[in-house]
Design a protein around this motif. Sequence first.
Motif, PDB file in Angstrom:
ATOM      1  N   GLU A  50       0.691  -0.874  -0.482  1.00  0.00           N
ATOM      2  CA  GLU A  50      -0.169  -0.252   0.250  1.00  0.00           C
ATOM      3  C   GLU A  50       0.829   1.178  -0.240  1.00  0.00           C
ATOM      4  O   GLU A  50       0.296   2.319  -1.160  1.00  0.00           O
ATOM      5  N   HIS A  51       2.019   1.308   0.793  1.00  0.00           N
ATOM      6  CA  HIS A  51       2.541   2.546   1.100  1.00  0.00           C
ATOM      7  C   HIS A  51       3.596   2.802  -0.403  1.00  0.00           C
ATOM      8  O   HIS A  51       3.365   3.958  -1.108  1.00  0.00           O
ATOM      9  N   PHE A  52       4.242   1.163  -1.087  1.00  0.00           N
ATOM     10  CA  PHE A  52       4.237   1.912  -2.392  1.00  0.00           C
ATOM     11  C   PHE A  52       3.635   2.493  -3.946  1.00  0.00           C
ATOM     12  O   PHE A  52       3.658   3.290  -4.392  1.00  0.00           O
ATOM     13  N   HIS A  53       2.377   2.287  -3.003  1.00  0.00           N
ATOM     14  CA  HIS A  53       1.107   3.239  -3.788  1.00  0.00           C
ATOM     15  C   HIS A  53       1.616   4.174  -4.002  1.00  0.00           C
ATOM     16  O   HIS A  53       0.886   5.010  -4.877  1.00  0.00           O
ATOM     17  N   VAL A  54       1.261   4.514  -2.585  1.00  0.00           N
ATOM     18  CA  VAL A  54       1.574   6.283  -2.351  1.00  0.00           C
ATOM     19  C   VAL A  54       1.783   6.697  -2.616  1.00  0.00           C
ATOM     20  O   VAL A  54       2.256   7.308  -3.429  1.00  0.00           O
ATOM     21  N   VAL A  55       3.395   5.583  -2.690  1.00  0.00           N
ATOM     22  CA  VAL A  55       4.672   6.364  -3.025  1.00  0.00           C
ATOM     23  C   VAL A  55       4.518   6.957  -5.010  1.00  0.00           C
ATOM     24  O   VAL A  55       4.440   7.809  -5.826  1.00  0.00           O
ATOM     25  N   ASP A  56       4.286   5.773  -6.014  1.00  0.00           N
ATOM     26  CA  ASP A  56       3.990   5.509  -6.814  1.00  0.00           C
ATOM     27  C   ASP A  56       3.175   6.662  -7.437  1.00  0.00           C
ATOM     28  O   ASP A  56       2.977   7.541  -8.308  1.00  0.00           O
ATOM     29  N   GLY A  57       1.796   7.087  -6.726  1.00  0.00           N
ATOM     30  CA  GLY A  57       0.693   8.085  -6.861  1.00  0.00           C
ATOM     31  C   GLY A  57       1.580   9.602  -6.534  1.00  0.00           C
ATOM     32  O   GLY A  57       1.165  10.289  -7.631  1.00  0.00           O
ATOM     33  N   ARG A  58       2.430   9.027  -5.628  1.00  0.00           N
ATOM     34  CA  ARG A  58       2.853  11.217  -5.646  1.00  0.00           C
ATOM     35  C   ARG A  58       4.338  11.150  -7.655  1.00  0.00           C
ATOM     36  O   ARG A  58       3.848  12.319  -7.374  1.00  0.00           O
ATOM     37  N   CYS A  59       4.622   9.988  -7.412  1.00  0.00           N
ATOM     38  CA  CYS A  59       5.412  10.169  -8.835  1.00  0.00           C
ATOM     39  C   CYS A  59       4.852  10.677  -9.629  1.00  0.00           C
ATOM     40  O   CYS A  59       5.024  11.510 -10.461  1.00  0.00           O
ATOM     41  N   PHE A 119      11.891   6.592 -12.739  1.00  0.00           N
ATOM     42  CA  PHE A 119      11.412   6.837 -11.521  1.00  0.00           C
ATOM     43  C   PHE A 119      11.014   6.564 -10.293  1.00  0.00           C
ATOM     44  O   PHE A 119      11.139   6.747  -9.104  1.00  0.00           O
ATOM     45  N   ALA A 120       9.950   5.792 -10.231  1.00  0.00           N
ATOM     46  CA  ALA A 120       9.288   5.590  -9.434  1.00  0.00           C
ATOM     47  C   ALA A 120       9.506   4.299  -8.842  1.00  0.00           C
ATOM     48  O   ALA A 120       9.508   4.226  -7.512  1.00  0.00           O
ATOM     49  N   ALA A 121      10.419   3.653  -9.573  1.00  0.00           N
ATOM     50  CA  ALA A 121      11.646   2.971  -8.715  1.00  0.00           C
ATOM     51  C   ALA A 121      12.719   3.247  -7.851  1.00  0.00           C
ATOM     52  O   ALA A 121      12.533   3.224  -6.411  1.00  0.00           O
ATOM     53  N   ALA A 122      12.950   4.274  -8.245  1.00  0.00           N
ATOM     54  CA  ALA A 122      14.320   4.988  -7.715  1.00  0.00           C
ATOM     55  C   ALA A 122      13.936   5.654  -6.078  1.00  0.00           C
ATOM     56  O   ALA A 122      14.002   5.893  -5.034  1.00  0.00           O
ATOM     57  N   THR A 123      12.762   6.349  -6.351  1.00  0.00           N
ATOM     58  CA  THR A 123      11.810   6.642  -5.053  1.00  0.00           C
ATOM     59  C   THR A 123      11.344   5.484  -4.146  1.00  0.00           C
ATOM     60  O   THR A 123      11.992   6.234  -3.008  1.00  0.00           O
ATOM     61  N   ARG A 124      10.789   4.691  -4.585  1.00  0.00           N
ATOM     62  CA  ARG A 124      10.418   3.026  -3.629  1.00  0.00           C
ATOM     63  C   ARG A 124      11.509   3.565  -3.029  1.00  0.00           C
ATOM     64  O   ARG A 124      11.757   2.599  -1.615  1.00  0.00           O
ATOM     65  N   ARG A 125      12.867   2.866  -3.629  1.00  0.00           N
ATOM     66  CA  ARG A 125      14.441   2.577  -3.208  1.00  0.00           C
ATOM     67  C   ARG A 125      14.645   3.231  -2.083  1.00  0.00           C
ATOM     68  O   ARG A 125      14.699   3.339  -0.951  1.00  0.00           O
TER      69      ARG A 125
END
Length: 149
Positions: A50-59, A119-125
Amino acid sequence: VGDGEEKKSEDEVLRELTEDEVYTGLRTSSLADLGYDVRCFFLCPTERMEHFHVVDGRCESMLLRGLLAETSSLAAGGRLPDDSQAGRAIGYRQSLAYLSRDAARPDDAAALSAFVDDFAAATRRYAKKQMQWFRRDGSFAFVPVDMAA
């Protein structure tokens, strides 16, 4: 704060900082020593995906609000060199790579998709690393939060 002592105002605390403390950021005493109740909380997602989905949404939101246009404008004006600290920051780094890629052509969906994924993968990492840093710091209390709410 002990009995009979008044809590100092923010202005009083700032006035008491020495010149060395102001310029180095190092304090000779902690906020707790100054009478402040200091507690650190980390709002921790209950579900990692769920957190990753939130991060992806922010990207996605950053892209929709003009990250590529901003990066292009800054780079064209010489205000975002590739080797600068800002140019290496997550988001700008991937945007610069996408905008300056070899054989760029209009309507290149594959390149755009690869850029968004990177971009999303770097942000999730980075978000995962942040959680690891905070978990190692014993001064933080973790408060579970439902990210879907």
